[in-house]
Design an enzyme around this catalytic site. Structure first.
Site, short mmCIF file in Angstrom:
data_model
loop_
_atom_site.label_atom_id
_atom_site.label_comp_id
_atom_site.label_asym_id
_atom_site.label_seq_id
_atom_site.Cartn_x
_atom_site.Cartn_y
_atom_site.Cartn_z
N GLU A 1 -11.60 1.11 18.06
CA GLU A 1 -12.69 1.05 17.08
C GLU A 1 -13.55 -0.20 17.18
O GLU A 1 -14.68 -0.22 16.70
CB GLU A 1 -12.14 1.14 15.66
CG GLU A 1 -11.37 -0.12 15.23
CD GLU A 1 -10.85 -0.04 13.79
OE1 GLU A 1 -10.31 1.00 13.41
OE2 GLU A 1 -11.00 -1.04 13.07
N HIS B 1 -13.12 2.62 9.05
CA HIS B 1 -12.32 1.49 8.53
C HIS B 1 -12.88 1.03 7.17
O HIS B 1 -13.18 -0.15 6.98
CB HIS B 1 -12.29 0.33 9.52
CG HIS B 1 -11.05 -0.52 9.39
ND1 HIS B 1 -10.38 -1.02 10.46
CD2 HIS B 1 -10.38 -0.96 8.30
CE1 HIS B 1 -9.34 -1.74 10.05
NE2 HIS B 1 -9.32 -1.71 8.72
N GLN B 2 -13.00 1.98 6.26
CA GLN B 2 -13.62 1.68 4.97
C GLN B 2 -12.64 1.77 3.81
O GLN B 2 -13.05 1.67 2.65
CB GLN B 2 -14.80 2.65 4.71
CG GLN B 2 -14.35 4.09 4.41
CD GLN B 2 -15.49 4.97 3.94
OE1 GLN B 2 -16.33 5.37 4.74
NE2 GLN B 2 -15.55 5.26 2.65
N ALA B 3 -11.34 1.96 4.13
CA ALA B 3 -10.39 2.19 3.03
C ALA B 3 -10.37 1.03 2.04
O ALA B 3 -10.11 1.21 0.86
CB ALA B 3 -8.99 2.43 3.59
N PHE B 4 -10.67 -0.18 2.52
CA PHE B 4 -10.63 -1.36 1.64
C PHE B 4 -11.86 -1.46 0.74
O PHE B 4 -11.90 -2.29 -0.16
CB PHE B 4 -10.57 -2.64 2.50
CG PHE B 4 -11.89 -2.95 3.16
CD1 PHE B 4 -12.28 -2.28 4.30
CD2 PHE B 4 -12.76 -3.87 2.60
CE1 PHE B 4 -13.52 -2.54 4.89
CE2 PHE B 4 -14.00 -4.14 3.19
CZ PHE B 4 -14.37 -3.46 4.33
N THR C 1 -4.49 5.06 7.56
CA THR C 1 -5.41 4.05 7.00
C THR C 1 -4.92 2.65 7.37
O THR C 1 -5.34 1.67 6.77
CB THR C 1 -5.49 4.15 5.46
OG1 THR C 1 -4.16 4.06 4.93
CG2 THR C 1 -6.16 5.43 5.01
N SER C 2 -4.00 2.55 8.35
CA SER C 2 -3.39 1.26 8.62
C SER C 2 -4.05 0.55 9.81
O SER C 2 -4.93 -0.28 9.63
CB SER C 2 -1.90 1.43 8.82
OG SER C 2 -1.27 0.19 8.69
N ARG C 3 -3.67 0.89 11.01
CA ARG C 3 -4.31 0.35 12.21
C ARG C 3 -4.33 1.43 13.27
O ARG C 3 -3.36 2.18 13.44
CB ARG C 3 -3.55 -0.87 12.75
CG ARG C 3 -3.79 -2.16 11.98
CD ARG C 3 -5.23 -2.69 12.13
NE ARG C 3 -5.45 -3.91 11.37
CZ ARG C 3 -5.90 -3.98 10.12
NH1 ARG C 3 -6.19 -2.86 9.46
NH2 ARG C 3 -6.09 -5.15 9.53
N ILE D 1 0.84 -1.21 0.00
CA ILE D 1 0.00 0.00 0.00
C ILE D 1 0.87 1.26 0.00
O ILE D 1 0.62 2.21 -0.75
CB ILE D 1 -0.96 -0.03 1.22
CG1 ILE D 1 -1.92 -1.22 1.11
CG2 ILE D 1 -1.75 1.29 1.30
CD1 ILE D 1 -2.74 -1.49 2.35
N ASP E 1 -8.86 6.60 9.19
CA ASP E 1 -9.78 5.54 8.78
C ASP E 1 -9.86 4.46 9.84
O ASP E 1 -10.71 3.58 9.78
CB ASP E 1 -9.33 4.94 7.44
CG ASP E 1 -10.33 3.92 6.91
OD1 ASP E 1 -11.53 4.27 6.84
OD2 ASP E 1 -9.93 2.79 6.59
#
Ligand code: NAD
Length: 348
Positions: free
Chosen positions: A260, A292-295, A229-231, A155, A255
């Site tokens: 979360e 957490h929608q980056a994927f 956008t990782s963790r 990524i 993200d």
């Protein structure tokens, strides 16, 4: 027929699994997240399909094993929520989907950056109210600015290319620099000090937990924008909130969030938010939180289903498991050389 317990199911998860399942698997879709209690739903299942916020600790793994589960198929790249020692002790195979669409995540990181910088989230709200005033909406040109990328794997590399497309300079930090990558690797401190944008693309491990903390935030430019956008655990959220309040950095696009797991992917719109740090972050104009929608692209969902089903075909067909992760194989696992996988292609 092989029974599969599919945890934390959302409607969009089912689309590609149902389309690509050739009938070999009877998939039981459960809305509950996987934990010690919900593991009992896997009765007569040989497979548990799990996701990022499932609690795959020793208790859950033992409970799954008692129900007959032999393999946990993570339908995601990250696996920081798996107790690999417990899985190894129970001879429970764990597989993941290492790369399903790095483009989806890298593009979302850039979407967060563009929104924060050009304040389109605020402009959208203003014009809906016929407020066409521009005060407070000034951004900066990305062209000529410096992007600091922490983690230069799948990524991170795509994010680097996207940044270069905008005419940005790139600095990178990675614990394991990639010698074949044409990028300027620097120390973490130099990256923090010189970057206008910092984007996190490393996994969550013991070394990276709170890699962004009060001290590292102090080193950043007051104009810097931080993207994660990782963790969530990569950032000390309280320290981030304080830095934003003190105007030590200019904004944050998140993200993912440390705490979360009980909130993201759920509709909490009829309840109070009991997480004060998250509530204050969301309330800030210079913070964007996505769930957490980056994927979440069609291509990524297709690839997740395809690779997960292929992982299961390989497991039940006796083939080598290229996406297997175990106590020995997990990055940082100290006994990699002892893993039978080196000889047999499988950890067990
Ligand atoms: P990857 O394994 O290809 O790359 C990770 C990089 O981080 C590697 O180059 C590795 O050397 C580096 N790294 C490891 N430890 C480090 C450390 N201590 N300091 C600095 N760098 C370190 O992974 P990827 O596919 O690029 O994914 C990156 C992360 O993105 C995943 O770990 C996952 O947590 C996250 N992710 C998030 C979403 C989402 O929807 N938000 C989706 C997929 C992945």
């Amino acid at each position: 027929m092989i029974n599969v317990a599919f945890y934390d199911t959302r409607p969009y998860d089912r689309v590609w699994f149902d389309r690509l399942n050739t009938g070999k698997y009877r998939i039981k879709y459960f809305e509950s997240k996987l934990n010690e209690d919900s593991a009992k739903l896997a009765r007569d299942c040989q497979v548990a399909v799990a996701f990022v916020n499932d609690q795959i600790d020793a208790a859950a793994i033992n409970a799954l094993a008692l129900e007959g589960v032999r393999i946990i198929a993570m339908r995601c790249a990250g696996y920081n929520n798996v107790d690999f020692k417990a899985a190894y002790d129970r001879r429970m195979t764990v597989v993941n989907v290492p790369g399903y669409s790095p483009y989806a995540v890298a593009e979302h990181a850039m979407a967060l950056l563009l929104t924060l910088n050009r304040k389109t989230h605020r402009a959208y709200l203003r014009t809906r109210d016929y407020n066409f005033n521009l005060n407070g909406l000034t951004g900066f040109d990305l062209h000529g600015k410096t992007a600091g990328v922490i983690g230069t794997g799948r990524i991170g590399q795509i994010f680097i290319n996207i940044c270069r497309g905008f005419g940005m300079n790139v600095l990178a930090y990675d614990l394991f620099p990639n010698p074949s990558l044409d990028v300027n690797y620097v120390s973490l401190d130099e990256l923090l000090e010189k970057s206008d944008v910092i984007s996190l693309h490393c996994p969550l491990t013991n070394e990276t937990r709170h890699i962004i903390n009060a001290e590292s935030l102090d080193k950043m430019k007051p104009s810097a924008i931080l993207i994660n956008t990782s963790r969530g655990g990569l950032i000390d959220s309280e320290a981030l909130l304080q830095a934003l309040k003190d105007e030590k950095i200019a904004g944050a696009g998140l993200d993912v969030y440390e705490e979360e797991s009980e909130l993201f992917y759920e509709d909490n719109s009829n309840e109070n938010l009991h997480d004060d740090v998250l509530a204050l972050l969301i309330a800030m104009r210079n913070v964007i939180v996505t769930s957490h929608q980056a994927f979440l692209t069609d291509e990524a969902l297709h690839n997740i289903a395809e690779t997960t089903l292929q992982n299961l075909d390989d497991f039940f067909g006796g083939a080598a498991l290229k996406n297997e992760i175990c106590y020995f194989c997990v990055p940082g696992g100290k006994k990699t050389a002892n893993c039978p996988r080196l000889k047999t292609g499988r950890c067990f």
